[in-house]
Design an enzyme around this catalytic site. Structure first.
Site, PDB file in Angstrom:
ATOM      1  N   LYS A  34      -4.438   2.029  55.208  1.00 37.33           N
ATOM      2  CA  LYS A  34      -3.907   2.052  53.846  1.00 37.33           C
ATOM      3  C   LYS A  34      -4.336   3.315  53.104  1.00 37.33           C
ATOM      4  O   LYS A  34      -3.582   3.848  52.276  1.00 37.33           O
ATOM      5  CB  LYS A  34      -4.344   0.799  53.081  1.00 37.33           C
ATOM      6  CG  LYS A  34      -3.733  -0.487  53.621  1.00 37.33           C
ATOM      7  CD  LYS A  34      -2.219  -0.502  53.512  1.00 37.33           C
ATOM      8  CE  LYS A  34      -1.621  -1.828  53.928  1.00 37.33           C
ATOM      9  NZ  LYS A  34      -0.151  -1.886  53.784  1.00 37.33           N
TER      10      LYS A  34
ATOM     11  N   SER B 263       0.250  -0.809  49.274  1.00 32.81           N
ATOM     12  CA  SER B 263      -1.075  -0.382  49.695  1.00 32.81           C
ATOM     13  C   SER B 263      -2.056  -1.551  49.576  1.00 32.81           C
ATOM     14  O   SER B 263      -1.682  -2.716  49.682  1.00 32.81           O
ATOM     15  CB  SER B 263      -1.523   0.820  48.866  1.00 32.81           C
ATOM     16  OG  SER B 263      -2.735   1.352  49.367  1.00 32.81           O
TER      17      SER B 263
ATOM     18  N   TYR C 144      -7.731  -1.721  58.863  1.00 39.17           N
ATOM     19  CA  TYR C 144      -6.758  -1.963  57.798  1.00 39.17           C
ATOM     20  C   TYR C 144      -6.971  -1.003  56.626  1.00 39.17           C
ATOM     21  O   TYR C 144      -6.033  -0.350  56.169  1.00 39.17           O
ATOM     22  CB  TYR C 144      -6.887  -3.405  57.325  1.00 39.17           C
ATOM     23  CG  TYR C 144      -5.915  -3.797  56.233  1.00 39.17           C
ATOM     24  CD1 TYR C 144      -4.598  -4.101  56.542  1.00 39.17           C
ATOM     25  CD2 TYR C 144      -6.322  -3.883  54.898  1.00 39.17           C
ATOM     26  CE1 TYR C 144      -3.697  -4.480  55.548  1.00 39.17           C
ATOM     27  CE2 TYR C 144      -5.430  -4.256  53.904  1.00 39.17           C
ATOM     28  CZ  TYR C 144      -4.123  -4.556  54.242  1.00 39.17           C
ATOM     29  OH  TYR C 144      -3.232  -4.926  53.243  1.00 39.17           O
TER      30      TYR C 144
END
Length: 250
Positions: free
Chosen positions: A151, A133, A147
């Site tokens: 995650k 992660s 992004y």
């Protein structure tokens, strides 16, 4: 006892820590480039390393990896989902939604699909899934809309998997700021699309030699894969340097 791990985005650090732990660990390494994968076979031998060259957004790549784990080594015990992309970076009003979808295909949907394909094999061994992660999953970083969102989705996927699949374990671990190619890209490419303060933070970490060596998080990922974890940690999102993971750092 044999332990077989699929490592996506085949981080050499993770693969080497796994293979150096003991002679019974085996790895199926997935990457888009063949040469780095071939070098792993040359170093550790075909009897310990299987490779799959391919893009994880193609279903066939995951299918080949799981089939190879079972046909070559007889089982599958762990997945370390390490593949990831950072682009697009920048103001949301300038983003192309197709780039977001491509990023989510890499960072999220490919992991969903790999888990779906691997689940029967993992249930046989009461195996585990470890997702790489990011701290960006829980706090904003300049320009990292896509992004960080991917995650955060990954964390929820792992939390749900741990809750609903009692025959396996799942956990999500942020590695910290690691000296990788992604960090080079942040300094040399993506920084121009971040705020001055956001970009400078990463430049300063590099110049002050505060980036973590890849082997540091790699040891945690490898030890989690090989040893599992307590019920209390199952489904959690954790940072690699948290006290509860201290026993996994050596």
């Amino acid at each position: 006892m044999t332990h077989v791990t699929i490592v996506t985005g085949a981080s050499r650090a993770i693969v080497e820590v796994l293979l150096n732990k003991n002679s019974t660990t085996k790895v199926i390494a997935i990457a888009r480039s063949q040469q780095p994968l071939e070098s792993l076979i040359q170093k550790y031998g075909n009897d310990r390393v299987g490779i799959v060259v391919g893009d994880l957004t193609d279903s066939n790549t995951s299918i080949k990896a799981v089939e190879l784990a079972e046909s070559k080594f007889g089982q599958l015990n762990s997945i370390i989902a390490n593949a990831g992309a950072l682009e697009p970076v920048g103001s949301i009003e300038k983003h192309n939604i197709k780039e977001w979808k491509r990023l989510f295909d890499i960072n999220f949907f490919s992991v969903v699909e790999l888990i779906q394909i691997a689940l029967p094999a993992l249930k046989k061994t009461k195996g585990n899934v470890i997702a790489v992660s990011s701290g960006a999953s829980t706090k904003p970083y300049s320009g990292w809309y896509a992004y960080g969102s991917s995650k955060a989705s990954l964390n929820h996927l792992i939390m749900s998997l741990a809750s609903e699949e009692p025959d396996i374990q799942a956990i999500s671990i942020a590695p910290g700021v690691v000296d990788t190619e992604m960090q080079q890209d942040i300094r040399n490419k993506f920084g121009r699309d971040m705020s001055k303060e956001g970009s400078q933070r990463f430049i300063d970490l590099h110049e002050n030699k505060q980036l973590s060596p890849p082997e540091v998080p790699a040891r945690v990922y490898a030890n989690l894969a090989l040893n599992g974890w307590s019920k209390e940690l199952n489904g959690k999102y954790l940072r690699v340097d948290e006290d509860v993971l201290k026993s996994y750092t050596t």
